[in-house]
Design a protein around this motif. Structure first.
Motif, PDB file in Angstrom:
ATOM      1  N   ALA A  34       0.834  -1.204   0.000  1.00 20.27           N
ATOM      2  CA  ALA A  34       0.000   0.000   0.000  1.00 20.27           C
ATOM      3  C   ALA A  34       0.870   1.255   0.000  1.00 20.27           C
ATOM      4  N   SER A  35       1.989   1.202   0.687  1.00 18.26           N
ATOM      5  CA  SER A  35       2.884   2.356   0.780  1.00 18.26           C
ATOM      6  C   SER A  35       3.746   2.517  -0.472  1.00 18.26           C
ATOM      7  N   GLY A  36       3.779   1.465  -1.297  1.00 16.98           N
ATOM      8  CA  GLY A  36       4.683   1.471  -2.451  1.00 16.98           C
ATOM      9  C   GLY A  36       6.106   1.092  -2.087  1.00 16.98           C
ATOM     10  N   ASP A  37       6.356   0.770  -0.812  1.00 11.44           N
ATOM     11  CA  ASP A  37       7.728   0.445  -0.389  1.00 11.44           C
ATOM     12  C   ASP A  37       8.217  -0.865  -1.016  1.00 11.44           C
ATOM     13  N   THR A  38       9.487  -0.861  -1.339  1.00  8.45           N
ATOM     14  CA  THR A  38      10.102  -2.097  -1.830  1.00  8.45           C
ATOM     15  C   THR A  38      11.433  -2.305  -1.113  1.00  8.45           C
ATOM     16  N   LEU A  39      11.921  -3.529  -1.209  1.00 10.14           N
ATOM     17  CA  LEU A  39      13.177  -3.888  -0.551  1.00 10.14           C
ATOM     18  C   LEU A  39      14.098  -4.516  -1.592  1.00 10.14           C
ATOM     19  N   ALA A  40      15.343  -4.073  -1.608  1.00  9.38           N
ATOM     20  CA  ALA A  40      16.301  -4.652  -2.542  1.00  9.38           C
ATOM     21  C   ALA A  40      16.723  -6.028  -2.035  1.00  9.38           C
ATOM     22  N   VAL A  41      16.627  -7.036  -2.903  1.00 11.79           N
ATOM     23  CA  VAL A  41      17.065  -8.383  -2.529  1.00 11.79           C
ATOM     24  C   VAL A  41      18.386  -8.656  -3.233  1.00 11.79           C
ATOM     25  N   VAL A  42      19.340  -9.182  -2.452  1.00 15.54           N
ATOM     26  CA  VAL A  42      20.714  -9.315  -2.920  1.00 15.54           C
ATOM     27  C   VAL A  42      21.085 -10.789  -3.073  1.00 15.54           C
ATOM     28  N   ASN A  43      21.846 -11.109  -4.130  1.00 12.10           N
ATOM     29  CA  ASN A  43      22.466 -12.435  -4.221  1.00 12.10           C
ATOM     30  C   ASN A  43      23.741 -12.383  -3.374  1.00 12.10           C
ATOM     31  N   PRO A  44      23.791 -13.109  -2.264  1.00 14.63           N
ATOM     32  CA  PRO A  44      24.922 -12.946  -1.348  1.00 14.63           C
ATOM     33  C   PRO A  44      26.243 -13.468  -1.910  1.00 14.63           C
ATOM     34  N   ALA A  45      26.159 -14.308  -2.935  1.00 12.32           N
ATOM     35  CA  ALA A  45      27.395 -14.853  -3.506  1.00 12.32           C
ATOM     36  C   ALA A  45      28.062 -13.863  -4.448  1.00 12.32           C
ATOM     37  N   THR A  46      27.291 -12.880  -4.962  1.00 17.71           N
ATOM     38  CA  THR A  46      27.863 -11.900  -5.891  1.00 17.71           C
ATOM     39  C   THR A  46      27.745 -10.474  -5.348  1.00 17.71           C
ATOM     40  N   GLU A  47      27.002 -10.300  -4.281  1.00 18.30           N
ATOM     41  CA  GLU A  47      26.728  -8.996  -3.665  1.00 18.30           C
ATOM     42  C   GLU A  47      25.890  -8.102  -4.567  1.00 18.30           C
TER      43      GLU A  47
END
Ligand code: NAD
Length: 487
Positions: A23-36
């Motif tokens: 609802a807020s439009g918020d998003t979260l960046a998801v990272v591949n931890p093996a490549t950063e």
């Protein structure tokens, strides 16, 4: 409002069968931890989204369609979902590996256990029933086993698929509906599982999935008056907070929490098998395993020989690209987790333990949150690395000379009680030790074995309630006693 769904990654919230933005439009960046590298940005649920998901789950639970769906029909859908997961094996194992950093072969093991879990509880759905009770007087008394209602499931990032299935499958089998909040680091496979549940024939709203931050979305789920039970897997610290805030609405709670599991090796063990078990006990899943055998408790007379074997093998365990099918040790899940683990390694050094191997950050092609397989000996029970859950590839070796009693005393010298390993050729000794150890699972001459049919959960501060097996069903139903006057 529907979000743009990337071809490869599910990126919305799944509420009432629809993929939506927060609802807020918020998003979260998801990272591949093996490549950063950032691989996708995923909608982050806030309290409004949690409210919407809970209302959907509640409406579905109370709908005529859900109430009319027979137990057998729910079972058939659960079984179908297990098959769909297997049909999407390549996609799901790749997603899990890109997201968590675990090697592909481990993601495949998780996927198989996840599919097995849905099928196992599919089998249970039409076998859950009440009793007739021989009470005094001219009465018929019988019990109904009824679903609890809306289940809020909150799970961590180390086994995103399988730990979610351990809650969702028995909950659906018993006729509950679900709001799942995956860990913020690892939303992909949970979202795909919820999408596949629609394909398997569960109605929209039976299984909602809302990625978001623990302190926001997780807390809102725990506080929501429309949720009847919280089924949680995660740290003991957060488990305590959940118990406290669930108390305001008298929610039922089950908690699968942390561990500091002992792996005991007696001098009469098959030392080669024990060395292999010691290593897989701590380095499988990069040590980010609640039941990791993080304290190796070795009988002094074989300590040198065993350490020699373990060090030799550990040195060959070089971290590699998790997408390479040959890789056996992946990347930790995040920079924060890597830093936490390196901090524990520093404390082991400064508190006087002997570093036998490892101890450093590692990388693949100069990138990634990798940590070398690390082994300390001369660990004293008072040291931080002997007491606190590290949740990384770090083994603490301690020794004993006083037989089963001393080994068990040392094994029990922890606030946790999740799992334990015992290695001995003397079965009577092993069974005596199994009895003396206060833990929910004991493995004898093996380690890290799981099956959907076998219960898993903690003693002491490792939690209460059981996942898996017939025992988990108790956590997703309530008993109603019905009296009928026959006079
Ligand atoms: P964590 O407790 O930080 O997070 C677990 C989940 O809880 C996440 O989804 C997170 O977003 C959510 N959360 C965080 N704060 C919250 C809050 N205030 N209210 C509601 N939800 C909240 O744990 P983690 O670091 O993600 O996972 C590692 C921990 O999980 C370890 O301690 C490990 O031992 C434990 N674990 C236990 C088992 C088991 O079966 N016993 C299995 C796997 C992992």
């Amino acid at each position: 409002m529907a979000t743009a769904v990337s071809a490869e990654f599910p990126t919305g919230l799944l509420i009432g069968g629809e993929t939506v933005a927060a609802a807020s439009g918020d998003t979260l960046a998801v990272v591949n931890p093996a490549t950063e590298e950032e691989i996708a940005s995923v909608a982050m649920a806030g309290a409004d989204d949690i409210d919407r998901a809970v209302r959907n789950a509640r409406d579905t639970f109370e709908s005529a369609a859900w109430q009319r769906m027979s137990a057998r029909q729910r079972g058939e859908r659960l079984y179908r979902l297990g098959d769909l997961l297997l049909e999407h094996k390549d996609e799901l194992t790749r997603l899990e590996t890109l997201n968590n950093g675990k090697p592909l072969f481990e993601s495949a093991i998780d996927l198989n256990l996840t599919a097995q879990t849905f099928k196992y509880y599919g089998g249970w759905a039409d076998k859950v029933h009440g009793e007739t009770i021989p009470v005094d007087g001219p009465y018929l008394n019988y019990t109904l086993r009824e679903p609890i209602g809306v289940i809020g499931a909150i799970v961590p990032w180390n086994f995103p698929m399988s730990l979610a299935s351990w809650k969702i499958a028995p909950a659906l089998a018993c006729g509950n509906t679900i709001v799942l909040k995956p860990a913020e680091q690892t939303p992909f496979t949970a979202l795909r599982m919820a999408e596949l549940a629609l394909e398997a024939g569960f109605p929209p709203g039976a299984f909602n999935c809302v990625p978001g931050a623990g302190a926001v979305a997780g807390a809102a789920l725990v506080e929501h008056p429309g949720v009847d039970k919280i089924a949680f897997t995660g740290s003991t610290e957060v488990g305590i907070r959940i118990m406290q805030s669930a108390a305001h609405t008298v929610k039922k709670v089950s908690l699968e929490l942390g561990g500091k599991s002992p792996n005991i090796i007696f001098a009469d063990a098959d030392l080669d098998a024990a060395a292999r078990g010691a290593l897989s006990g701590i380095f499988y899943g990069k040590g980010e395993v609640c039941a990791a055998g993080s304290r190796l408790i070795v009988e002094k007379s074989v300590q040198d020989e065993l350490q020699g074997r373990i060090i030799e093998r550990a040195k060959k365990m070089v971290p590699g690209d998790p997408l390479n099918p040959k890789t056996r040790l992946g990347s930790l899940v995040s920079r924060a987790q890597m830093e936490r683990v390196l901090g524990h390694i520093a404390s082991g050094r400064s508190e006087g333990a002997t570093l036998l191997t490892g101890g450093e950050r590692a990388s693949v092609n100069g990138k990634g949150f990798f940590v070398q397989p690390t082994i300390f000996s001369n660990v004293d029970r008072g040291m931080t690395i002997a007491r606190e859950e590290i949740f990384g590839p770090v083994l603490a070796i301690m020794s004993f000379e006083g037989g089963v009693d001393e080994a068990a005393e040392l094994a029990n010298a922890t606030i946790y009680g999740l799992a334990a390993g015992i290695w001995s050729r003397d079965i009577k000794k092993a069974l005596r030790a199994a009895r003396a150890i206060r833990a929910g699972t004991v493995w004898i001459n093996t380690y890290n074995m799981y099956d959907a049919a076998s219960p898993f959960g903690g003693y002491k501060q490792s939690g209460f309630g059981r996942d898996l097996g017939m025992h988990a069903l108790e956590g997703y139903m309530q008993v109603k006693s019905v009296w009928v006057d026959l006079s």
